[in-house]
Write an enzyme that holds these catalytic residues in place. Sequence first.
Site, PDB file in Angstrom:
ATOM      1  N   LYS A 195       0.857  -1.180   0.000  1.00  0.00           N
ATOM      2  CA  LYS A 195       0.000   0.000   0.000  1.00  0.00           C
ATOM      3  C   LYS A 195       0.895   1.232   0.000  1.00  0.00           C
ATOM      4  O   LYS A 195       1.560   1.546   0.996  1.00  0.00           O
ATOM      5  CB  LYS A 195      -0.902   0.050   1.243  1.00  0.00           C
ATOM      6  CG  LYS A 195      -1.987   1.104   1.077  1.00  0.00           C
ATOM      7  CD  LYS A 195      -2.615   1.559   2.374  1.00  0.00           C
ATOM      8  CE  LYS A 195      -1.827   2.580   3.118  1.00  0.00           C
ATOM      9  NZ  LYS A 195      -1.589   3.868   2.404  1.00  0.00           N
ATOM     10  N   PRO A 196       0.889   1.950  -1.148  1.00  0.00           N
ATOM     11  CA  PRO A 196       1.671   3.193  -1.178  1.00  0.00           C
ATOM     12  C   PRO A 196       0.976   4.253  -0.328  1.00  0.00           C
ATOM     13  O   PRO A 196      -0.191   4.103   0.043  1.00  0.00           O
ATOM     14  CB  PRO A 196       1.675   3.578  -2.655  1.00  0.00           C
ATOM     15  CG  PRO A 196       0.477   2.908  -3.253  1.00  0.00           C
ATOM     16  CD  PRO A 196       0.190   1.694  -2.421  1.00  0.00           C
ATOM     17  N   GLU A 246      10.365   1.063  10.382  1.00  0.00           N
ATOM     18  CA  GLU A 246      11.378   2.105  10.154  1.00  0.00           C
ATOM     19  C   GLU A 246      10.668   3.424  10.366  1.00  0.00           C
ATOM     20  O   GLU A 246       9.858   3.840   9.542  1.00  0.00           O
ATOM     21  CB  GLU A 246      11.942   1.951   8.747  1.00  0.00           C
ATOM     22  CG  GLU A 246      13.300   2.599   8.590  1.00  0.00           C
ATOM     23  CD  GLU A 246      13.212   4.002   8.062  1.00  0.00           C
ATOM     24  OE1 GLU A 246      13.087   4.938   8.893  1.00  0.00           O
ATOM     25  OE2 GLU A 246      13.248   4.179   6.837  1.00  0.00           O
ATOM     26  N   CYS A 294      13.656  10.647   6.853  1.00  0.00           N
ATOM     27  CA  CYS A 294      13.594  10.046   8.182  1.00  0.00           C
ATOM     28  C   CYS A 294      14.915  10.193   8.922  1.00  0.00           C
ATOM     29  O   CYS A 294      14.932  10.344  10.125  1.00  0.00           O
ATOM     30  CB  CYS A 294      13.194   8.590   8.103  1.00  0.00           C
ATOM     31  SG  CYS A 294      14.191   7.650   6.954  1.00  0.00           S
ATOM     32  N   GLU A 299      10.166  15.821  15.420  1.00  0.00           N
ATOM     33  CA  GLU A 299      10.518  15.673  14.013  1.00  0.00           C
ATOM     34  C   GLU A 299       9.757  16.731  13.211  1.00  0.00           C
ATOM     35  O   GLU A 299       8.532  16.720  13.166  1.00  0.00           O
ATOM     36  CB  GLU A 299      10.127  14.262  13.549  1.00  0.00           C
ATOM     37  CG  GLU A 299      10.652  13.931  12.180  1.00  0.00           C
ATOM     38  CD  GLU A 299      10.392  12.478  11.787  1.00  0.00           C
ATOM     39  OE1 GLU A 299       9.263  11.985  11.985  1.00  0.00           O
ATOM     40  OE2 GLU A 299      11.320  11.843  11.265  1.00  0.00           O
TER      41      GLU A 299
END
Length: 485
Positions: free
Chosen positions: A180-181, A256, A290, A387
């Site tokens: 699933k993109p 990740e 990331c 982040e």
Amino acid sequence: METGQIRYNKLFINNEFVEAASKQQFPVFNPSTGLKIADVAEADEVDVDVAVAAAKAAFSRGSPWRKMDASARGKLLNKLADLMERDIKNLAYLETLNNGKTYKDSMADVQASADIFRYYAGFCDKIHGDTIPIDGSAISFTTKEPIGVVAQIIPWNYPIAMLTWKWGPALCTGCTVVLKPAEQTPLTALEMAWLTKEAGFPDGVVNVIPGYGPTAGAALCLHDDVRKVAFTGSTEIGHKILEYSARSNLKKVSLELGGKSPLVVFDDADLDEAVEVAFNAIFANHGQNCCAGSRTFVQSGIYERFVRKASERAGQIKVGDPFDPNVTQGPQIDEPSLRKILRLVDSGKKEGAKLEVGGVRVGEEGYFVAPTVFSEVTDGMRIAKEEIFGPVQSILKFNTLEEVIERANGTTYGLAAGVITKNVDNALAFARAVEAGSVWVNCYDYITPQTPFGGFKKSGFGKDLGSESLNDYLVTKTVTIKLPS
Ligand code: NAI
Ligand code: MG
């Protein structure tokens, strides 16, 4: 642009483009303009069942995929890499149109991705177990077997590269895939699906189902016929992925996730080189990375000069149309991302950091942010802890090695770290002490097909790339044979 047979309003299941059961579609946008590019088929739970069933059939005993020699899988992966190189301009064009990264970067991403398939192509027939001299009158050997149907959920910041990082080891080991993109960037994944068919992958080995996370994504992760989920994305959703596994069949999970990675510059560094490494560490891919080096720690002796040069360097970025060869920074991915970045910039100003350059939106169309540098950042500020995922450099001052190790590790994340120094003792001491999955010395973001990549702490677990990533897609079987006495 030639898109051949691609149907963006269909899902790719069992080597065919098929309608979503609900016939629902969702819009996909160009982040440079905010305008719609395409309506894309939206998968939900029903389509997940169909795709997983196709992947399960493709993995069944005696299927063409299971009977295929490992070396033949390698040939298919090499063929896929050939087709990517043939279509590199089309793939790069679509990637830039849909993601907003510069065309030059998209070309580099597609080439690097083809190289990853070549790395795994060579590995297919080199996966094997051991023969073990066990106690007693018996002998044992182990085999490494593909785990089965794997679900792969990827983000929007590197659409083709993330797909390749996931497909490489999965197809190398002989698993079957439902990908699933991200809902923002499904177009190149559908193109890649079509190329797997042209390369000759059997029906059902690769399936691509665009859709949203809480619907299609969650259904995939909860499915009892899925044996493993590989996820790249936010830490927030990483928690959910583990929960889905716990609530269903205890499928294997690799995560990740995010980061707040430190890059440490010592006084003895070549100043210009250090500024350049730190610049690329944070501003590459518009900060949507990331492992972005998002906390630049600079030793006190060069701090002021570093801040001046870093601000000048950031000011040289040309922001605008990512297809313009003179532009080095395109738009952020979408409106929520733009808002999040500007909110955090505001918090930096309010909490007392010094805004050296940038800090504002550029233009009113699309999602452009001026390259931003903050100095006088301290550890407790939100811009040093959260982040940002945007083009915002936070520069912090430190005095000693011991101090900077403590502060570098003072985060819940542990994805990457960098150190710039001519002193090998300091470099090694830092590399050994820092809690991060990748440590770069006198460089940053040096990622190759051969090197395992993946975090410590809340940056997740499991590795992408390298031979280590294969472990996540394999199960070990031990066979013990009694010898005649
Ligand atoms: P996200 O983690 O929500 O999305 C990543 C992928 O997970 C997408 O394919 C999405 O559809 C899927 N997803 C979302 N909710 C899901 C669910 N409940 N079950 C299964 N799949 C689900 O990340 P998002 O919202 O795009 O970005 C938010 C922040 O996350 C960013 O600002 C950034 O800080 C971080 N992020 C980190 C990335 C990395 O490379 N580690 C990549 C993307 C985002
Ligand atoms: Mg999200």
